[in-house]
Write a protein that holds these residues in place. Structure first.
Motif, PDB file in Angstrom:
ATOM      1  N   THR A 136       0.644 -36.771  38.186  1.00 20.55           N
ATOM      2  CA  THR A 136       0.477 -35.394  37.696  1.00 20.55           C
ATOM      3  C   THR A 136      -0.609 -35.287  36.635  1.00 20.55           C
ATOM      4  O   THR A 136      -0.869 -34.208  36.106  1.00 20.55           O
ATOM      5  N   HIS A 137      -1.238 -36.407  36.331  1.00 17.70           N
ATOM      6  CA  HIS A 137      -2.334 -36.444  35.346  1.00 17.70           C
ATOM      7  C   HIS A 137      -3.662 -36.206  36.063  1.00 17.70           C
ATOM      8  O   HIS A 137      -4.048 -36.975  36.949  1.00 17.70           O
ATOM      9  N   LEU A 138      -4.350 -35.128  35.699  1.00 17.85           N
ATOM     10  CA  LEU A 138      -5.630 -34.771  36.319  1.00 17.85           C
ATOM     11  C   LEU A 138      -6.740 -34.726  35.272  1.00 17.85           C
ATOM     12  O   LEU A 138      -6.491 -34.377  34.112  1.00 17.85           O
ATOM     13  N   GLU A 139      -7.940 -35.057  35.696  1.00 19.25           N
ATOM     14  CA  GLU A 139      -9.107 -34.932  34.822  1.00 19.25           C
ATOM     15  C   GLU A 139     -10.236 -34.249  35.588  1.00 19.25           C
ATOM     16  O   GLU A 139     -10.536 -34.635  36.723  1.00 19.25           O
ATOM     17  N   TYR A 140     -10.828 -33.260  34.945  1.00 19.17           N
ATOM     18  CA  TYR A 140     -11.942 -32.510  35.522  1.00 19.17           C
ATOM     19  C   TYR A 140     -13.178 -32.733  34.647  1.00 19.17           C
ATOM     20  O   TYR A 140     -13.049 -32.896  33.422  1.00 19.17           O
ATOM     21  N   VAL A 141     -14.361 -32.720  35.274  1.00 17.68           N
ATOM     22  CA  VAL A 141     -15.593 -32.983  34.538  1.00 17.68           C
ATOM     23  C   VAL A 141     -16.607 -31.884  34.808  1.00 17.68           C
ATOM     24  O   VAL A 141     -16.788 -31.456  35.957  1.00 17.68           O
ATOM     25  N   ALA A 142     -17.268 -31.439  33.746  1.00 17.62           N
ATOM     26  CA  ALA A 142     -18.393 -30.505  33.862  1.00 17.62           C
ATOM     27  C   ALA A 142     -19.593 -31.123  33.153  1.00 17.62           C
ATOM     28  O   ALA A 142     -19.432 -31.858  32.172  1.00 17.62           O
ATOM     29  N   ILE A 143     -20.785 -30.814  33.668  1.00 17.94           N
ATOM     30  CA  ILE A 143     -22.018 -31.432  33.184  1.00 17.94           C
ATOM     31  C   ILE A 143     -22.904 -30.381  32.522  1.00 17.94           C
ATOM     32  O   ILE A 143     -23.180 -29.328  33.105  1.00 17.94           O
ATOM     33  N   LEU A 144     -23.369 -30.681  31.307  1.00 15.68           N
ATOM     34  CA  LEU A 144     -24.364 -29.833  30.642  1.00 15.68           C
ATOM     35  C   LEU A 144     -25.729 -30.394  31.026  1.00 15.68           C
ATOM     36  O   LEU A 144     -26.076 -31.522  30.652  1.00 15.68           O
ATOM     37  N   THR A 145     -26.503 -29.609  31.777  1.00 14.58           N
ATOM     38  CA  THR A 145     -27.744 -30.119  32.336  1.00 14.58           C
ATOM     39  C   THR A 145     -28.823 -29.047  32.318  1.00 14.58           C
ATOM     40  O   THR A 145     -28.585 -27.906  31.921  1.00 14.58           O
ATOM     41  N   ASP A 146     -30.026 -29.439  32.744  1.00 12.49           N
ATOM     42  CA  ASP A 146     -31.122 -28.482  32.885  1.00 12.49           C
ATOM     43  C   ASP A 146     -31.582 -28.479  34.345  1.00 12.49           C
ATOM     44  O   ASP A 146     -30.977 -29.144  35.199  1.00 12.49           O
ATOM     45  N   ARG A 147     -32.653 -27.762  34.632  1.00  7.56           N
ATOM     46  CA  ARG A 147     -33.085 -27.609  36.029  1.00  7.56           C
ATOM     47  C   ARG A 147     -33.627 -28.912  36.623  1.00  7.56           C
ATOM     48  O   ARG A 147     -33.778 -29.028  37.838  1.00  7.56           O
ATOM     49  N   LEU A 148     -33.919 -29.895  35.757  1.00  6.36           N
ATOM     50  CA  LEU A 148     -34.428 -31.179  36.241  1.00  6.36           C
ATOM     51  C   LEU A 148     -33.312 -32.189  36.467  1.00  6.36           C
ATOM     52  O   LEU A 148     -33.568 -33.298  36.935  1.00  6.36           O
ATOM     53  N   GLY A 149     -32.093 -31.810  36.106  1.00  9.59           N
ATOM     54  CA  GLY A 149     -30.976 -32.730  36.289  1.00  9.59           C
ATOM     55  C   GLY A 149     -30.744 -33.671  35.128  1.00  9.59           C
ATOM     56  O   GLY A 149     -29.914 -34.581  35.204  1.00  9.59           O
ATOM     57  N   ILE A 150     -31.470 -33.464  34.021  1.00  3.72           N
ATOM     58  CA  ILE A 150     -31.238 -34.278  32.829  1.00  3.72           C
ATOM     59  C   ILE A 150     -29.858 -33.924  32.272  1.00  3.72           C
ATOM     60  O   ILE A 150     -29.507 -32.754  32.152  1.00  3.72           O
ATOM     61  N   ILE A 151     -29.078 -34.924  31.923  1.00  5.52           N
ATOM     62  CA  ILE A 151     -27.710 -34.701  31.454  1.00  5.52           C
ATOM     63  C   ILE A 151     -27.663 -34.778  29.927  1.00  5.52           C
ATOM     64  O   ILE A 151     -28.101 -35.763  29.327  1.00  5.52           O
ATOM     65  N   TYR A 152     -27.130 -33.735  29.311  1.00  2.99           N
ATOM     66  CA  TYR A 152     -27.037 -33.658  27.856  1.00  2.99           C
ATOM     67  C   TYR A 152     -25.606 -33.850  27.358  1.00  2.99           C
ATOM     68  O   TYR A 152     -25.409 -34.202  26.187  1.00  2.99           O
ATOM     69  N   ALA A 153     -24.632 -33.585  28.186  1.00  2.35           N
ATOM     70  CA  ALA A 153     -23.237 -33.791  27.801  1.00  2.35           C
ATOM     71  C   ALA A 153     -22.367 -33.797  29.044  1.00  2.35           C
ATOM     72  O   ALA A 153     -22.681 -33.156  30.050  1.00  2.35           O
ATOM     73  N   LYS A 154     -21.253 -34.553  28.961  1.00  6.90           N
ATOM     74  CA  LYS A 154     -20.243 -34.544  30.012  1.00  6.90           C
ATOM     75  C   LYS A 154     -18.926 -34.086  29.388  1.00  6.90           C
ATOM     76  O   LYS A 154     -18.354 -34.780  28.537  1.00  6.90           O
ATOM     77  N   LEU A 155     -18.473 -32.923  29.802  1.00  7.88           N
ATOM     78  CA  LEU A 155     -17.217 -32.376  29.304  1.00  7.88           C
ATOM     79  C   LEU A 155     -16.076 -32.834  30.212  1.00  7.88           C
ATOM     80  O   LEU A 155     -16.116 -32.622  31.416  1.00  7.88           O
ATOM     81  N   ARG A 156     -15.081 -33.466  29.616  1.00  7.71           N
ATOM     82  CA  ARG A 156     -13.922 -33.936  30.376  1.00  7.71           C
ATOM     83  C   ARG A 156     -12.691 -33.148  29.919  1.00  7.71           C
ATOM     84  O   ARG A 156     -12.404 -33.083  28.714  1.00  7.71           O
ATOM     85  N   VAL A 157     -11.990 -32.569  30.873  1.00 13.38           N
ATOM     86  CA  VAL A 157     -10.806 -31.762  30.589  1.00 13.38           C
ATOM     87  C   VAL A 157      -9.600 -32.436  31.226  1.00 13.38           C
ATOM     88  O   VAL A 157      -9.583 -32.679  32.438  1.00 13.38           O
ATOM     89  N   VAL A 158      -8.601 -32.736  30.403  1.00  9.19           N
ATOM     90  CA  VAL A 158      -7.399 -33.443  30.865  1.00  9.19           C
ATOM     91  C   VAL A 158      -6.274 -32.432  31.055  1.00  9.19           C
ATOM     92  O   VAL A 158      -5.989 -31.626  30.155  1.00  9.19           O
ATOM     93  N   ASN A 159      -5.622 -32.496  32.218  1.00  7.43           N
ATOM     94  CA  ASN A 159      -4.588 -31.536  32.564  1.00  7.43           C
ATOM     95  C   ASN A 159      -3.328 -32.258  33.040  1.00  7.43           C
ATOM     96  O   ASN A 159      -3.411 -33.224  33.799  1.00  7.43           O
ATOM     97  N   GLU A 160      -2.185 -31.768  32.590  1.00  8.78           N
ATOM     98  CA  GLU A 160      -0.907 -32.315  33.027  1.00  8.78           C
ATOM     99  C   GLU A 160      -0.217 -31.295  33.921  1.00  8.78           C
ATOM    100  O   GLU A 160       0.073 -30.178  33.505  1.00  8.78           O
TER     101      GLU A 160
END
Length: 217
Positions: free
Chosen positions: A155-179
């Protein structure tokens, strides 16, 4: 008599013409000998901050590929004055509200019920908002809505969102934990409505606080 006047007029006209020619010559000489005006320097244009957006990890993979995601290192965001967000902080919830009060709800690609509760110092919005600088609903909704979990452990889930630009450079990875269970693993919390506990925490990988741009996406 007339011939004498004519001669005088001719002489006078010649003198005027010579004088005019002399002045023109002097002006031309002055212009040619004057030092050239220094060219004005081109204005220095500061490098524009990259236009960033927060997108689900699955959408990043669709655009740039899983290999790019796996190999990309985090890039530091150029220092800049943070813009004020037009969103209102959900932290303005009344103090008397209990921990299990639901602030907002999302649904992923498999129609899971994903509530985010007011929480307290151990879970929910009040746990992660100040501690990890994820202050608004939008980053959480981006990570959840119409996506699939990056991690599933019962029942433990983790979702990820990426902070990026149009070139695909990654500036942050947001991880959200859900029960997904209505009871926490340690049995200390149980929802009175029978719905999932929901969002336990949200944070950016590798840093204590997410960049402000997470809240402005």
């Amino acid at each position: 008599m007339h011939s004498g006047l004519s001669a005088l007029l001719v002489v006078e006209l010649r003198l005027k013409a010579a004088s005019a020619a002399g002045l023109a010559s002097l002006l031309l000489s002055a212009l040619l000998s004057a030092p050239a005006a220094p060219a004005s320097a081109a204005p220095t244009i500061p490098a524009a901050a990259p236009a960033l957006e927060l997108i689900p990890q699955s959408r990043y993979i669709e655009r740039f590929g899983a290999q790019r995601l796996a190999q990309a290192a985090l890039t530091k965001i150029p220092a800049q004055r943070p813009a004020r967000s037009g969103q209102e902080r959900t932290a303005a919830m009344d103090p008397p509200l209990p921990w299990h009060n639901i602030a907002w709800v999302a649904s992923d690609a498999d129609a899971r019920d994903l509530p985010t509760r007011r929480g307290n110092s151990e879970l929910g919005y009040l746990h992660y908002s100040e501690r990890h600088n994820v202050r608004y609903s939008k980053p959480i909704l981006i990570a959840y809505t119409d996506t699939k979990p990056a991690v599933i452990k019962g029942t433990h889930l983790e979702y990820v969102a990426i902070l990026t630009d149009r070139l695909g450079i990654i500036y942050a990875k947001l991880r959200v934990v859900n029960e997904q269970s209505p009871v926490t693993e340690d049995k200390r919390y149980k929802t009175p409505d029978g719905r999932p506990i929901g969002t336990i925490t949200a944070f950016c990988e590798g840093v204590n606080k997410c960049p402000d741009q997470i809240n402005q996406s």
